[in-house]
Write a protein that holds these residues in place. Structure first.
Motif, PDB file in Angstrom:
ATOM      1  N   ASP A   1       0.580  -1.212   0.025  1.00  0.00           N
ATOM      2  CA  ASP A   1      -0.185   0.397  -0.501  1.00  0.00           C
ATOM      3  C   ASP A   1       1.152   1.089  -0.186  1.00  0.00           C
ATOM      4  O   ASP A   1       0.881   1.324   0.852  1.00  0.00           O
TER       5      ASP A   1
ATOM      6  N   ALA B   1       0.466   4.583  -0.993  1.00  0.00           N
ATOM      7  CA  ALA B   1       0.010   5.258  -0.357  1.00  0.00           C
ATOM      8  C   ALA B   1      -0.223   5.606   1.178  1.00  0.00           C
ATOM      9  O   ALA B   1       0.343   6.627   1.771  1.00  0.00           O
ATOM     10  N   ALA B   2      -0.717   4.412   2.077  1.00  0.00           N
ATOM     11  CA  ALA B   2      -0.237   4.332   3.434  1.00  0.00           C
ATOM     12  C   ALA B   2       0.975   4.207   3.651  1.00  0.00           C
ATOM     13  O   ALA B   2       1.394   5.087   4.743  1.00  0.00           O
TER      14      ALA B   2
ATOM     15  N   ARG C   1       3.873   6.120   2.080  1.00  0.00           N
ATOM     16  CA  ARG C   1       4.176   7.544   2.597  1.00  0.00           C
ATOM     17  C   ARG C   1       3.765   8.231   3.446  1.00  0.00           C
ATOM     18  O   ARG C   1       4.057   8.731   3.933  1.00  0.00           O
ATOM     19  N   GLN C   2       2.524   7.723   3.516  1.00  0.00           N
ATOM     20  CA  GLN C   2       1.334   8.786   4.667  1.00  0.00           C
ATOM     21  C   GLN C   2       2.479   8.715   6.286  1.00  0.00           C
ATOM     22  O   GLN C   2       2.944   9.678   7.011  1.00  0.00           O
ATOM     23  N   GLU C   3       2.768   7.070   6.404  1.00  0.00           N
ATOM     24  CA  GLU C   3       3.392   7.134   7.635  1.00  0.00           C
ATOM     25  C   GLU C   3       5.130   7.566   7.442  1.00  0.00           C
ATOM     26  O   GLU C   3       5.637   7.846   8.318  1.00  0.00           O
TER      27      GLU C   3
ATOM     28  N   LYS D   1       6.340   9.632   5.940  1.00  0.00           N
ATOM     29  CA  LYS D   1       5.935  11.942   6.061  1.00  0.00           C
ATOM     30  C   LYS D   1       5.669  11.775   7.804  1.00  0.00           C
ATOM     31  O   LYS D   1       6.187  12.884   8.260  1.00  0.00           O
ATOM     32  N   GLN D   2       4.467  11.433   7.989  1.00  0.00           N
ATOM     33  CA  GLN D   2       3.900  11.545   9.772  1.00  0.00           C
ATOM     34  C   GLN D   2       5.838  10.947  10.805  1.00  0.00           C
ATOM     35  O   GLN D   2       5.508  11.960  11.211  1.00  0.00           O
ATOM     36  N   ASN D   3       6.124   9.981  10.417  1.00  0.00           N
ATOM     37  CA  ASN D   3       7.600   9.748  10.871  1.00  0.00           C
ATOM     38  C   ASN D   3       8.734  10.492  11.101  1.00  0.00           C
ATOM     39  O   ASN D   3       9.147  11.064  12.042  1.00  0.00           O
TER      40      ASN D   3
ATOM     41  N   GLU E   1       8.440  14.000  10.264  1.00  0.00           N
ATOM     42  CA  GLU E   1       8.376  15.251  10.917  1.00  0.00           C
ATOM     43  C   GLU E   1       7.687  14.951  12.215  1.00  0.00           C
ATOM     44  O   GLU E   1       8.077  15.503  13.264  1.00  0.00           O
TER      45      GLU E   1
END
Length: 175
Positions: A56, A58-59, A61-63, A65-67, A69
């Motif tokens: 996945d 998209a998931a 990439r989101q994780e 980016k979040q981690n 930051e």
């Protein structure tokens, strides 16, 4: 000359025809939906390209980016940063040195681009901000998936510590 040119055209045509036959055979073998047999069929080249990304993207990439930051947020505790750092427990002394540096306590990261190089690794392009001002634009780092979590790679932290001058040109313990 004309004879040689004609032979070259025939060879190119023969190679192209052979490539079409090989591709057609591979696609026919892979499109067999009867579910019979337990042997694995060859995977078409088109499907192999997805092997460079997680299931996945998209998931992931989101994780990532979040981690990232979170890792570069001065308000986040060292323990929480350690949880999103590759080999966090082993890298604790390096992280402590990074967080102990005055600049390390003032940096944030804006993730700009994530490119997967495998299902468990990605190249990350980010901008490092120091007190809100761009300190390191278009920086390159890596993220790794470890134990089900996407983390800032240890080599990214080590490179930043070396860049900050804390290593004084000598190897940083733990890196």
């Amino acid at each position: 000359m004309v004879l040689g040119s004609d032979l070259k055209r025939r060879n190119v045509g023969a190679v192209a025809a052979a490539a079409v036959l090989v591709l057609a055979a591979a696609l026919t073998a892979c499109s067999d939906d009867n579910g019979g047999g337990s042997s694995a069929s060859p995977t078409p080249t088109v499907e192999q390209s997805t092997a460079t990304a997680p299931a996945d993207p998209a998931a992931a990439r989101q994780e990532i980016k979040q981690n990232w930051e979170k890792f570069f947020d001065p308000a986040v505790s060292a323990q929480d940063k350690q949880a999103v750092l590759e080999n966090g427990e082993q890298m604790a002394p390096v992280l402590q040195g990074f967080n102990g540096d005055q600049r390390g306590q003032q940096v944030k990261a804006d993730v700009e681009k994530i490119e997967f190089t495998s299902p468990t690794e990605a190249n990350v392009t980010y901008t490092l901000l120091l007190q809100g001002a761009t300190a390191l634009p278009n920086a390159s780092g890596t993220a790794v998936e470890q134990n089900g979590t996407w983390k800032v790679s240890a080599k990214t932290l080590c490179a930043l510590v070396q860049l900050s001058g804390n290593g004084s040109g000598s190897p940083v313990p733990g890196c």
